[in-house]
Scaffold this active site. Structure first.
Site, PDB file in Angstrom:
ATOM      1  N   LYS A 106       8.386  15.155  40.315  1.00 31.10           N
ATOM      2  CA  LYS A 106       7.013  15.339  39.839  1.00 31.10           C
ATOM      3  C   LYS A 106       6.170  14.244  40.468  1.00 31.10           C
ATOM      4  O   LYS A 106       6.470  13.050  40.322  1.00 31.10           O
ATOM      5  CB  LYS A 106       6.980  15.240  38.318  1.00 31.10           C
ATOM      6  CG  LYS A 106       5.576  15.306  37.745  1.00 31.10           C
ATOM      7  CD  LYS A 106       5.588  15.339  36.229  1.00 31.10           C
ATOM      8  CE  LYS A 106       4.185  15.244  35.679  1.00 31.10           C
ATOM      9  NZ  LYS A 106       4.111  15.401  34.234  1.00 31.10           N
TER      10      LYS A 106
HETATM   11  C1  5RP Z   1       3.238  10.746  33.286  1.00 32.55           C
HETATM   12  C2  5RP Z   1       3.844  12.076  33.113  1.00 32.55           C
HETATM   13  C3  5RP Z   1       3.681  12.756  31.844  1.00 32.55           C
HETATM   14  O1  5RP Z   1       4.489  13.908  31.733  1.00 32.55           O
HETATM   15  C4  5RP Z   1       2.274  13.032  31.521  1.00 32.55           C
HETATM   16  O2  5RP Z   1       2.158  13.071  30.210  1.00 32.55           O
HETATM   17  C5  5RP Z   1       1.594  14.104  32.343  1.00 32.55           C
HETATM   18  O3  5RP Z   1       0.478  14.671  31.781  1.00 32.55           O
HETATM   19  P1  5RP Z   1      -0.991  14.744  32.396  1.00 32.55           P
HETATM   20  O4  5RP Z   1      -1.061  16.018  33.166  1.00 32.55           O
HETATM   21  O5  5RP Z   1      -1.915  14.733  31.219  1.00 32.55           O
HETATM   22  O6  5RP Z   1      -1.187  13.530  33.285  1.00 32.55           O
HETATM   23  O7  5RP Z   1       4.494  12.598  33.940  1.00 32.55           O
HETATM   24  O8  5RP Z   1       3.750  10.133  34.385  1.00 32.55           O
END
Ligand code: 5RP
Length: 292
Positions: free
Chosen positions: A205
């Site tokens: 991610k």
């Molecule tokens: C932070 C993340 C979390 O999953 C986060 O909460 C992502 O959410 P948003 O789209 O609001 O940034 O990966 O590193």
């Protein structure tokens, strides 16, 4: 009961037909075990190869967040429109119906809270692989801090998670965090995503950046783009579109969904880009239409 008679009658062996090739659609996972591939097939849609994940793990560092004050009310409303739920074990146990068939990506690390002002300074493994199995999660998410003070500890956590994930066929999602003092450059994301894949993560991610197609090409596992701070809906949809066009295999978004003026319409519009290939402009028109 044994059926010796039936066995004698078996005759349709398709001698002339070569074995069906067992190719696998998720980048980098072709040599994985059956269970790992089966779990990845729940995360990524086998028809499109892509995924729409809903991140609602914000409370683990931010406490009650705008739009997520009540997990038990907000998440069930969005559940039907996303492919995967990404949350903490506390959120899943207390607020998600165990009868739900939605795959779970379980947040596996603990990190510094907002009070420390920079979450990239410290973190650790927040739960063991038994918890992933007990909750029946399909994916284990590990936050990582490449280039910041927490790098070494987070890589240690990632390596141990990959060891246990591989033992039980559970894919690891490495999450790229960007420290306060760090720039979101293409060079940084090229380094971070490749490094995490080479440490064994099955998907990464990360954030969208310039030349994202280079980042996607150089990373041997799928990239899932993070949402980040709330943007106007048309800009968030443009980011989703550009990400998918440049090789991302999905998005994992939180605030840009649950802080939207219409979270359900936003989910539906994102799905149309990710799974149906419509443009950002068409998706925004769809979003506005749904909002009427
Ligand atoms: C932070 C993340 C979390 O999953 C986060 O909460 C992502 O959410 P948003 O789209 O609001 O940034 O990966 O590193």
């Amino acid at each position: 009961m044994a059926d010796a008679q039936g066995n004698k009658k078996a005759k349709d062996y398709h001698i002339e037909t070569p074995p069906v090739q067992q190719g696998f659609f998720v980048k980098g996972a072709g040599n994985g075990d059956w269970g790992l591939k089966n779990r990845l097939s729940k995360i990524f849609n086998p028809d499109t190869g892509n995924t729409v994940m809903l991140a609602f793990d914000h409370g683990y560092i931010m406490g009650p967040t705008s739009g997520l004050e009540r997990l038990d009310i907000e998440i069930p409303k969005l559940n039907p429109y996303v492919d995967v739920l990404m949350g903490t074990r506390g959120a899943i146990r207390t607020s998600i119906d165990p009868a739900s068939s939605k795959p779970i990506c379980l947040r596996g690390t603990h990190d510094d809270s907002v009070l420390k002002d920079d979450m990239t300074l410290g973190s650790g493994l927040g739960l063991g692989i038994e918890e992933i199995i007990r909750i029946n999660a399909q994916m284990f998410a590990i936050q990582t801090f490449i280039g910041s003070d927490g790098e070494r500890d987070s890589l240690e956590v990632l390596c141990r998670a990959v060891d246990s994930g591989c033992r039980y066929g559970i894919p690891i999602l490495a999450v790229v965090a960007v420290g306060k003092q760090m720039a979101r450059t293409t060079e940084f994301f090229l380094l971070a995503t490749r490094l995490l894949a080479e440490h064994g993560a099955h998907a990464i991610k990360t954030y969208y950046c310039d030349d994202f197609e280079k980042v996607a090409a150089a990373c041997p596992v799928p990239l899932i783009v993070a949402g980040g701070k709330k943007l106007p809906e048309n800009e968030a949809l443009s980011m989703v579109y550009k990400s998918i066009q440049s090789g991302a295999r999905g998005v994992d978004m939180g605030r840009n969904i649950f802080q939207s003026i219409s979270p359900v319409a936003m989910c539906k519009a994102i799905r149309k880009i990710v799974h149906e290939g419509i443009t950002d402009k068409e998706a925004y028109e769809f979003f506005m239409e749904e909002n009427k």
